[in-house]
Design a protein around this motif. Sequence first.
Motif, PDB file in Angstrom:
ATOM      1  N   ASP A  37      -2.911   7.893  -0.904  1.00  7.60           N
ATOM      2  CA  ASP A  37      -2.323   6.951   0.279  1.00  7.60           C
ATOM      3  C   ASP A  37      -3.620   6.173   0.597  1.00  7.60           C
ATOM      4  OD1 ASP A  37      -1.533   6.224   2.988  1.00  7.60           O
ATOM      5  OD2 ASP A  37      -1.588   8.086   3.627  1.00  7.60           O
ATOM      6  N   ILE A  38      -3.224   4.677   0.411  1.00  3.59           N
ATOM      7  CA  ILE A  38      -4.443   3.912   0.656  1.00  3.59           C
ATOM      8  C   ILE A  38      -4.787   3.570   2.186  1.00  3.59           C
ATOM      9  CG2 ILE A  38      -3.663   2.431  -1.299  1.00  3.59           C
ATOM     10  CD1 ILE A  38      -2.481   0.502   0.374  1.00  3.59           C
ATOM     11  N   THR A  39      -3.877   4.075   3.046  1.00  7.38           N
ATOM     12  CA  THR A  39      -4.274   4.020   4.481  1.00  7.38           C
ATOM     13  C   THR A  39      -5.570   5.029   4.811  1.00  7.38           C
ATOM     14  OG1 THR A  39      -2.596   5.669   4.898  1.00  7.38           O
ATOM     15  CG2 THR A  39      -1.706   3.469   5.166  1.00  7.38           C
ATOM     16  N   LYS A  40      -5.911   5.919   3.858  1.00  4.23           N
ATOM     17  CA  LYS A  40      -6.876   6.709   3.966  1.00  4.23           C
ATOM     18  C   LYS A  40      -7.995   6.311   2.862  1.00  4.23           C
ATOM     19  CE  LYS A  40      -3.965  10.879   5.129  1.00  4.23           C
ATOM     20  NZ  LYS A  40      -3.479  12.072   4.739  1.00  4.23           N
ATOM     21  N   GLY A  41      -7.883   5.343   2.232  1.00  4.88           N
ATOM     22  CA  GLY A  41      -8.744   4.740   1.257  1.00  4.88           C
ATOM     23  C   GLY A  41      -8.540   5.405  -0.179  1.00  4.88           C
TER      24      GLY A  41
END
Length: 254
Positions: free
Chosen positions: A92-96
């Motif tokens: 999940d790129i919203t968490k890096g």
Amino acid sequence: MDARNPAICSEDIEIQKNQDEKIVETNTFRKRRNSTSPPVTDEPVTKKIKTDCDKPENEEENDEENIPQPVKRREEAVKFPKLYRLLHENEDITKGLSAKSPGAGKDVATHVATGSKRGYSSQNISTCSSIYKAKSFRNLKLNSGYKRGMKDIAEIDVGSLPDNVKFIDLTTRALRDKYEIGDREINEKFHKFAESHQEVLLVGTVPVSCLKLIKFTGVVPESDISCSDSDELLSDNLEFDGYDFNNSNSDSDW
């Protein structure tokens, strides 16, 4: 002819002489006063009173400090403005982005050569140096029956990467040679796979600010069968320009 009294004429002359001397003294005094006094002008003299609103004497220095400085960007961005990672379904790129085992300490050659093996993890994050290579990798995955995950792609802004994120360029043989180990088979796969993907490794955490999601908008081939964890559904010689997908699953670093 009217004749004057000589005594009166003499007195008039003396009075006139005294008056002339006074005029000369007055003019001399004025000249001296004018030479030592500031010139008199019609313009009013304004005395400036310093207040807290006045700028400091080092105004120019402060102005230079207040000028916005250019944002520092990674020098690697000159060669690779962007990198691309084919995402696993659990990323999940919203968490890096971060590696599965940040402190693993695995060598680069082994990571590249065996990154698709079940249960393998390292401190490296594998990426492709072009969107074309990332999409080609995705297409091979989908066409091989690997339908689970690995459809979306993360675009990474290299120029904005923090200094503590290590950048390992493996796109040429000359750059890869120093990462070889004492295992010929590993080295051969290492060079083959890194060349095929034009691979670049990142070591460290990629912050959200550096990431952009490229959603998969295509259609998964209908002939594909979800392989899940069934390795036997993959061909024994399935390769992407030499990249072995046997025993491949979403637990790999790719």
